[in-house]
Design a protein around this motif. Sequence first.
Motif, PDB file in Angstrom:
ATOM      1  N   VAL A 117      20.227 -12.208 -73.583  1.00  0.00           N
ATOM      2  CA  VAL A 117      18.907 -12.529 -73.026  1.00  0.00           C
ATOM      3  C   VAL A 117      18.347 -13.782 -73.694  1.00  0.00           C
ATOM      4  N   LEU A 118      18.032 -14.789 -72.891  1.00  0.00           N
ATOM      5  CA  LEU A 118      17.580 -16.075 -73.428  1.00  0.00           C
ATOM      6  C   LEU A 118      16.102 -16.062 -73.798  1.00  0.00           C
ATOM      7  N   ALA A 127      18.951 -11.715 -81.017  1.00  0.00           N
ATOM      8  CA  ALA A 127      19.971 -11.196 -81.929  1.00  0.00           C
ATOM      9  C   ALA A 127      20.203  -9.713 -81.635  1.00  0.00           C
ATOM     10  N   ALA A 128      21.441  -9.253 -81.863  1.00  0.00           N
ATOM     11  CA  ALA A 128      21.789  -7.870 -81.528  1.00  0.00           C
ATOM     12  C   ALA A 128      20.863  -6.844 -82.202  1.00  0.00           C
ATOM     13  N   LEU A 131      17.492  -6.792 -80.449  1.00  0.00           N
ATOM     14  CA  LEU A 131      17.515  -6.211 -79.107  1.00  0.00           C
ATOM     15  C   LEU A 131      17.658  -4.690 -79.183  1.00  0.00           C
ATOM     16  N   LEU A 132      18.453  -4.216 -80.128  1.00  0.00           N
ATOM     17  CA  LEU A 132      18.583  -2.764 -80.289  1.00  0.00           C
ATOM     18  C   LEU A 132      17.259  -2.143 -80.717  1.00  0.00           C
ATOM     19  N   THR A 133      16.514  -2.851 -81.568  1.00  0.00           N
ATOM     20  CA  THR A 133      15.196  -2.352 -81.961  1.00  0.00           C
ATOM     21  C   THR A 133      14.296  -2.220 -80.738  1.00  0.00           C
ATOM     22  N   GLN A 134      14.325  -3.233 -79.876  1.00  0.00           N
ATOM     23  CA  GLN A 134      13.511  -3.174 -78.656  1.00  0.00           C
ATOM     24  C   GLN A 134      13.991  -2.058 -77.731  1.00  0.00           C
TER      25      GLN A 134
ATOM     26  N   TRP B 173      16.598 -14.364 -83.370  1.00  0.00           N
ATOM     27  CA  TRP B 173      17.184 -15.170 -82.301  1.00  0.00           C
ATOM     28  C   TRP B 173      18.449 -15.865 -82.800  1.00  0.00           C
ATOM     29  N   VAL B 174      19.441 -15.980 -81.935  1.00  0.00           N
ATOM     30  CA  VAL B 174      20.674 -16.687 -82.267  1.00  0.00           C
ATOM     31  C   VAL B 174      20.707 -17.962 -81.416  1.00  0.00           C
ATOM     32  N   PRO B 175      20.669 -19.147 -82.062  1.00  0.00           N
ATOM     33  CA  PRO B 175      20.734 -20.377 -81.273  1.00  0.00           C
ATOM     34  C   PRO B 175      22.040 -20.428 -80.460  1.00  0.00           C
TER      35      PRO B 175
END
Lengths: 617, 187
Positions: A117-118, A127-128, A131-134, B173-175
């Motif tokens: 997801v951008l 970051a993984a 996203l897992l937290t969300q 965030w991962v660039p």
Amino acid sequence: MTELPGTLQATFVPAEDAIAWWGVEQLTETVREHGLPEGRPGVCRLALPEAGRMTAASVPVLLAELDAALPALRALDPRATVGESVRVWRDAAELPEGDDEGYATLSTRMPAAAHAVLNSEGTAITAAPALLTQFRQAMTTRAALHRTAIQAELRPYQVHGVAWLSARPGLGHGGVLADEMGLGKTLQAICLLATRRSAEPHLVVCPTSLIGNWRRELARFSPATPTISYHGAGRQLPDAYQPGTVVITSYPVLRRDEPLMKTDWDVVVFDEAQQIKNPEALASRAASALSARSRIAMTGTPVENRLDELWSILNVTNPGLLGSRARFRQRFVAPIEQRRSATAAAALNAIVQPHLLRRTKAEVAAELPPKQYSTMVCTLTDEQARLYREAVDRAFSDGLGAGIERSGRVLALLTALKQICNHPAQFLRDGPAQPGRSGKFDRATEMLAEIVDENDRALVFTQYRAMGELLSGHLADSLGVGPIPFLHGGLSAAQRDRLVHAFQEDDDAPPVLLLSLRAAGFGLNLTRATHVMHYDRWWNPAVEEQATDRAHRLGQQRTLNVYTLVTGGTIEDHIAQMHDSKRGLAEIVSGDTEAALAKLSDDELHAVLDLDLGAFN
Amino acid sequence: MIPAEFGATPWGRAWVRTVASTASAGPNALLPKARSLARNHAVTVTADGGHLEADVVVSGVGNHVRIELPPWPAETQAEAKRLIAKAMADNSGLAPGDLPDTLDADFRHHGISVGIGLDDLVSECNCRSRRRPCVHVLATIYTLSQLVDERPELAIDLRMSPTELAPPPDPNWVPLTDVDPATFYGG
């Protein structure tokens, strides 16, 4: 054309509150083949590898809501030919809620496709672990909403909003819910409050004109939540609270009220947070001084573009986030406003973005109906309540007579009461109309200011020429967008055409057009409006709908928001409730309301007209 | 009060002092021009291990500037870290990227200078002007002062390990540049 991997992929998309299936040409067939729910079609901004490098792409997806997606993932055949991203989300679906270690391990073996997801700039993916937290927050929120029996069908972006709000107290700070007007901020906040049945009470602070609306909306969406209105001279807080109690108060009370300051609150919600945009104001200081686990500000105006207001509001919800006001000016305001510094703007955005949730109607358009109706219940001022009672008492003590005389007198009384609800200046003919004398008038002004701020356009219908003129005069002063035109029966056809044409075609024309309901029923094409406000009631749904449709056409891209203003506890409110519930005297509900009222006996009529603040305050 | 355009914070001011000292013996006519270049986004700065590089575009012509930015010696770095830790502990409620202004006084007290004095400044520019430092170098330092005003921590970072002008990346965030296309769908 983007290269797709050719195997089914899965990515959790928090903003959609759904698992997105993607990755193959024959998406629907493939999803069906694996026994997964199809959900709704959509397009997501995802990162994709292309010719050996990562690019931002708009990918066609099917969005399956978690309630349907998770059981199906758990039941997925382990031998199925699906992408690794689908497998990790299946594993996530099987993890028990509190298994921190399991989630941590899972995050290390998630392929990027599973969390592609951008961000809004299209430069990074979530970051993984984040996203897992969300994902966990979304599951917890859904479970809480099911438990709480919220009387509303939440749209996916609203579930995401509730999950986002619910995460704030645990993070040890607050946040700003800045969704565009009409997206249901109040409902999301109510879900937050209703799902937290804490020992400490919650507090809602709103403009006086909105107290009734909050109370009504709480009762409607979460009838089990105990609520207390705390305003007026005789106000009193109880010694003990039932778990999850919501106290509703106003900014004027907040400014100087000791009991509010002495209470330990769980969540405090500041509705219409423009009221605390000035950090020197008493209300802002009091807002900061309240003792609360988490402070949530709600505003529909795009605060992120007004740096001083942004500082003031975040200084209440997230103290220290932006530093001192002087430093904030040195680091951000001066660089951004004076020399359009891109680095300062990016840095500020990075600081604020995690704490401010804003969705626009355009962003969630796919989830919205073409027309969205809301009733805004407004509060009577003391002056209005006094005038209203006097008018009713006088009419009944003078006697209403019988026959044709009765019809005339009842009609005159109804007109007087409606004028009082609109604004005492309309009734007393002592204009110009000032703010502070009519809850409805103030609420309308606030809503229109917000609409104008969004660069949207609104139509405001009234059935009274005098009221249209009072509104026109006041709005010209308060909105700051020049004179506000009023289209009424006294204008020539050519004059009306000019107003319509300017509203539709001219970018410099005022964004608000007032119309007399009688003059504007037919033929006018005003489709540029995205908001319609019915300032007073005709009590004939067909006439009102015809007026509303001036702004609506089939295939219109944006949702049309239709607001009906109703003064709580008054005749406006009683009849609106009869219409809504389809209960009450048949003619009131379906036919000529005013004629039907004239046929009632004195006792029946008195029951309909009487000011019923008990049900309201 | 409207903050100063250059050197709004003590941290940016340290670098403004460097430029201003060129006018100690008399007005330096290049300074207004240098400020105007910085103000009008003519300068693009990058940092790279031990020096700053900048492109300064004047009337469509690019000039390449390089300024040496030697890191503090190890003992100064250690002393600075100690002072920073103490100051941060005493000052809660600072926004990310900020430093308390009291730290500036602590540094002075311990003889630590975040900026570089004009006499010690080693710079070069590929322009033909004979005046040194030229307007491009001055404009670069003005721009640096603004970047430091926006993020005071940068003043320290430049003297610790001057490799990045941007704030540290957000762990949430991962660039895209850090995502490996080869393993995107799994290993």
